[in-house]
Design a protein around this motif. Structure first.
Motif, PDB file in Angstrom:
ATOM      1  N   GLY A  97       0.803  -1.224   0.000  1.00  0.00           N
ATOM      2  CA  GLY A  97       0.000   0.000   0.000  1.00  0.00           C
ATOM      3  C   GLY A  97       0.837   1.275   0.000  1.00  0.00           C
ATOM      4  N   SER A  98       0.299   2.308  -0.652  1.00  0.00           N
ATOM      5  CA  SER A  98       1.018   3.580  -0.790  1.00  0.00           C
ATOM      6  C   SER A  98       1.012   4.415   0.486  1.00  0.00           C
ATOM      7  N   SER A  99       0.160   4.074   1.460  1.00  0.00           N
ATOM      8  CA  SER A  99       0.224   4.744   2.758  1.00  0.00           C
ATOM      9  C   SER A  99       0.427   3.649   3.794  1.00  0.00           C
ATOM     10  N   LYS A 100       1.043   3.981   4.911  1.00  0.00           N
ATOM     11  CA  LYS A 100       1.458   2.901   5.793  1.00  0.00           C
ATOM     12  C   LYS A 100       0.821   2.874   7.183  1.00  0.00           C
ATOM     13  N   GLN A 101       0.605   4.051   7.825  1.00  0.00           N
ATOM     14  CA  GLN A 101       0.104   3.997   9.196  1.00  0.00           C
ATOM     15  C   GLN A 101      -1.285   3.380   9.280  1.00  0.00           C
ATOM     16  N   SER A 102      -2.196   3.863   8.444  1.00  0.00           N
ATOM     17  CA  SER A 102      -3.569   3.373   8.545  1.00  0.00           C
ATOM     18  C   SER A 102      -3.678   1.937   8.051  1.00  0.00           C
ATOM     19  N   VAL A 103      -2.834   1.559   7.096  1.00  0.00           N
ATOM     20  CA  VAL A 103      -2.849   0.161   6.632  1.00  0.00           C
ATOM     21  C   VAL A 103      -2.349  -0.754   7.745  1.00  0.00           C
ATOM     22  N   ALA A 104      -1.276  -0.341   8.430  1.00  0.00           N
ATOM     23  CA  ALA A 104      -0.756  -1.162   9.532  1.00  0.00           C
ATOM     24  C   ALA A 104      -1.837  -1.357  10.597  1.00  0.00           C
ATOM     25  N   GLU A 105      -2.568  -0.291  10.922  1.00  0.00           N
ATOM     26  CA  GLU A 105      -3.632  -0.403  11.928  1.00  0.00           C
ATOM     27  C   GLU A 105      -4.724  -1.360  11.453  1.00  0.00           C
ATOM     28  N   LEU A 145      10.213  -0.625   4.034  1.00  0.00           N
ATOM     29  CA  LEU A 145       9.546  -1.493   5.010  1.00  0.00           C
ATOM     30  C   LEU A 145       9.277  -0.663   6.258  1.00  0.00           C
ATOM     31  N   THR A 146       8.083  -0.837   6.846  1.00  0.00           N
ATOM     32  CA  THR A 146       7.771  -0.093   8.073  1.00  0.00           C
ATOM     33  C   THR A 146       7.365  -1.090   9.167  1.00  0.00           C
ATOM     34  N   PRO A 147       8.346  -1.897   9.649  1.00  0.00           N
ATOM     35  CA  PRO A 147       8.010  -2.910  10.650  1.00  0.00           C
ATOM     36  C   PRO A 147       7.621  -2.261  11.973  1.00  0.00           C
ATOM     37  N   PRO A 148       6.678  -2.849  12.711  1.00  0.00           N
ATOM     38  CA  PRO A 148       6.378  -2.326  14.046  1.00  0.00           C
ATOM     39  C   PRO A 148       7.599  -2.539  14.954  1.00  0.00           C
ATOM     40  N   ASP A 149       7.669  -1.782  16.066  1.00  0.00           N
ATOM     41  CA  ASP A 149       8.858  -1.849  16.934  1.00  0.00           C
ATOM     42  C   ASP A 149       9.161  -3.268  17.418  1.00  0.00           C
ATOM     43  N   ASP A 150       8.092  -4.068  17.610  1.00  0.00           N
ATOM     44  CA  ASP A 150       8.327  -5.415  18.167  1.00  0.00           C
ATOM     45  C   ASP A 150       8.415  -6.491  17.082  1.00  0.00           C
ATOM     46  N   ALA A 151       8.643  -6.083  15.838  1.00  0.00           N
ATOM     47  CA  ALA A 151       8.712  -7.073  14.747  1.00  0.00           C
ATOM     48  C   ALA A 151       9.908  -8.005  14.934  1.00  0.00           C
ATOM     49  N   GLU A 152       9.700  -9.283  14.578  1.00  0.00           N
ATOM     50  CA  GLU A 152      10.819 -10.240  14.656  1.00  0.00           C
ATOM     51  C   GLU A 152      11.866  -9.869  13.614  1.00  0.00           C
ATOM     52  N   GLU A 153      13.115  -9.769  14.081  1.00  0.00           N
ATOM     53  CA  GLU A 153      14.205  -9.378  13.175  1.00  0.00           C
ATOM     54  C   GLU A 153      14.346 -10.326  11.984  1.00  0.00           C
ATOM     55  N   GLU A 154      14.146 -11.618  12.302  1.00  0.00           N
ATOM     56  CA  GLU A 154      14.302 -12.647  11.254  1.00  0.00           C
ATOM     57  C   GLU A 154      13.283 -12.448  10.129  1.00  0.00           C
ATOM     58  N   ALA A 155      12.063 -12.072  10.527  1.00  0.00           N
ATOM     59  CA  ALA A 155      11.000 -11.879   9.534  1.00  0.00           C
ATOM     60  C   ALA A 155      11.294 -10.629   8.696  1.00  0.00           C
ATOM     61  N   VAL A 156      11.789  -9.571   9.350  1.00  0.00           N
ATOM     62  CA  VAL A 156      12.134  -8.350   8.615  1.00  0.00           C
ATOM     63  C   VAL A 156      13.253  -8.669   7.615  1.00  0.00           C
ATOM     64  N   ALA A 157      14.231  -9.466   8.067  1.00  0.00           N
ATOM     65  CA  ALA A 157      15.348  -9.828   7.176  1.00  0.00           C
ATOM     66  C   ALA A 157      14.836 -10.661   5.999  1.00  0.00           C
ATOM     67  N   HIS A 178       7.274   7.644   6.899  1.00  0.00           N
ATOM     68  CA  HIS A 178       6.955   7.258   5.515  1.00  0.00           C
ATOM     69  C   HIS A 178       5.779   8.089   4.981  1.00  0.00           C
ATOM     70  N   ASP A 179       4.732   8.201   5.784  1.00  0.00           N
ATOM     71  CA  ASP A 179       3.509   8.849   5.302  1.00  0.00           C
ATOM     72  C   ASP A 179       3.727  10.333   5.012  1.00  0.00           C
ATOM     73  N   LEU A 180       4.577  10.984   5.838  1.00  0.00           N
ATOM     74  CA  LEU A 180       4.873  12.408   5.586  1.00  0.00           C
ATOM     75  C   LEU A 180       5.721  12.572   4.326  1.00  0.00           C
ATOM     76  N   VAL A 181       6.752  11.727   4.213  1.00  0.00           N
ATOM     77  CA  VAL A 181       7.657  11.830   3.055  1.00  0.00           C
ATOM     78  C   VAL A 181       6.899  11.552   1.755  1.00  0.00           C
ATOM     79  N   LEU A 182       6.079  10.492   1.776  1.00  0.00           N
ATOM     80  CA  LEU A 182       5.354  10.138   0.546  1.00  0.00           C
ATOM     81  C   LEU A 182       4.230  11.131   0.251  1.00  0.00           C
ATOM     82  N   ALA A 183       3.710  11.785   1.290  1.00  0.00           N
ATOM     83  CA  ALA A 183       2.684  12.804   1.040  1.00  0.00           C
ATOM     84  C   ALA A 183       3.272  13.889   0.142  1.00  0.00           C
ATOM     85  N   VAL A 184       4.515  14.316   0.448  1.00  0.00           N
ATOM     86  CA  VAL A 184       5.086  15.425  -0.326  1.00  0.00           C
ATOM     87  C   VAL A 184       5.719  14.957  -1.637  1.00  0.00           C
TER      88      VAL A 184
END
Ligand SMILES: NC(=O)C1=CN([C@@H]2O[C@H](COP(=O)(O)OP(=O)(O)OC[C@H]3O[C@@H](n4cnc5c(N)ncnc54)[C@H](O)[C@@H]3O)[C@@H](O)[C@H]2O)C=CC1
Ligand SMILES: O=C(O)C(=O)Cc1ccc(O)cc1
Length: 302
Positions: A97-105, A145-157, A178-184
């Motif tokens: 998705g082109s936006s990340k915060q609301s999709v993650a929620e 990639l916008t992993p949550p703070d508690d994301a498993e490192e192995e999965a992110v890798a 991400h959302d601010l940068v991509l907004a502009v």
């Protein structure tokens, strides 16, 4: 953690391109896919976008170790709910998705307890649908990639390795940033294109044929962007509302300053701004961030 089975939900431009890119660059990964539109599934079979096109979402994700949701951002929650009961316990769920915060929620609401790592390949075209995908879409493009703070490192890798194998360059970022940068850099530029093309076509004393006839240069480039998919972009603006409104506020202030400079004949202010923006374009080219391929996205399908 190695990805051996991939499921793609949504077989349009992004989903189709991932399927084709995996076939070309990561052939050891088995792919299955689902789209809720039967005509898209038919086309996907015809083009071989994935190894197996399934007629329901559960069949597509069963046994997958990576599921990538490639639907409009407003459909992410529904698409996630449809796969919830069929996911393998070790599956990683991601999206494009082109936006990340609301999709993650939305994904966290729909898939409690599942390993969710949102992503955004910053690669696309104004085309959409199952005919539009092509294998080289992600080559030398960023995937954020916008992993949550508690994301498993192995999965992110593992997800990072997946995108790298498709030719992308991976960056990790906070979803809010991400959302601010991509907004502009992406959302407001699209909004400007939608506006200017709409404004030109609304002018009573300029006919449609004149708009098309004299659309060399700047306007022509805007018409490409303004041809982008209406559902996708409606959803982007509704889902990234706070960041878009913040950046739109700044943009409006800058536009008003420019309007004042033109009204008062302040050539120095205009020249200063245009010199600054020219330097930015030159820096973009020097860093190899531009894409000068003519008709990018239409030449190398399949
Ligand atoms: N178009 C672009 O240039 C880029 C798009 N994106 C993001 O990628 C996502 C997909 O965009 P595109 O591939 O361009 O759109 P698309 O319109 O080409 O494909 C989306 C597909 O999702 C299907 N779909 C919708 N709801 C569904 C559901 N609940 N279950 C299963 N399938 C469903 C539609 O039938 C359609 O075939 C969007 O979230 C967009 O923000 C990201 C980067 C670039
Ligand atoms: O076609 C273009 O110029 C684009 O900007 C494509 C695009 C659209 C949406 C994204 O989230 C990323 C890339």
């Amino acid at each position: 953690m190695t990805i051996t089975r991939l499921a793609i939900i949504g077989l349009g431009l992004l989903g189709g391109s991932i399927g084709l890119a995996v076939r070309e660059h990561a052939g050891a990964i088995a792919t299955a896919g689902y789209d809720r539109d039967p005509r898209v599934r038919e086309k996907a079979r015809e083009r071989g976008l994935v190894g197996t096109v399934c007629d329901n979402p559960a069949d597509a994700v069963r046994d997958a170790d990576l599921v990538v949701l490639c639907v409009p951002v407003g459909a992410m929650e529904e698409a996630a709910r449809e796969i919830a009961g069929a996911l393998s316990p070790h599956a990683i769920v991601s999206d494009v998705g082109s936006s990340k915060q609301s999709v993650a929620e939305a994904l966290e609401r729909a898939l409690p307890g599942v390993c969710i790592i949102p992503a955004h390949p910053v690669a696309g075209t104004e085309q959409s649908g199952p005919e539009a995908g092509f294998a080289s879409l992600f080559t030398n493009r960023w995937c954020i990639l916008t992993p949550p703070d508690d994301a498993e490192e192995e999965a992110v890798a593992a997800l990072s390795g997946f995108w790298t194998s498709l030719g992308a360059r991976v960056e990790i970022m906070e979803a809010a940033h991400h959302d601010l940068v991509l907004a502009v850099t992406s959302h407001i530029p699209h909004l400007i294109a939608f506006t200017i093309v709409g404004t030109a076509s609304d002018l009573e004393d300029v006919t449609r044929s004149e708009v098309i006839k004299y659309s060399a240069g700047g306007f022509r480039d805007f018409t490409r962007i303004a041809a982008s998919d209406p559902v996708m972009w409606r959803d982007v603006f509704l889902s990234n509302r706070p960041a878009v409104l913040e950046m739109l506020g700044r943009f409006t202030e800058d536009l008003t300053a420019l309007q004042r400079a033109i009204r008062s004949g302040d050539g120095e202010a205009l020249h200063d701004l245009f010199s600054r923006t020219r330097a930015i374009r030159r820096a973009v080219i020097e860093e190899g961030q531009d894409d000068e391929r003519p008709d990018f996205g239409r030449e190398d399908h399949g």
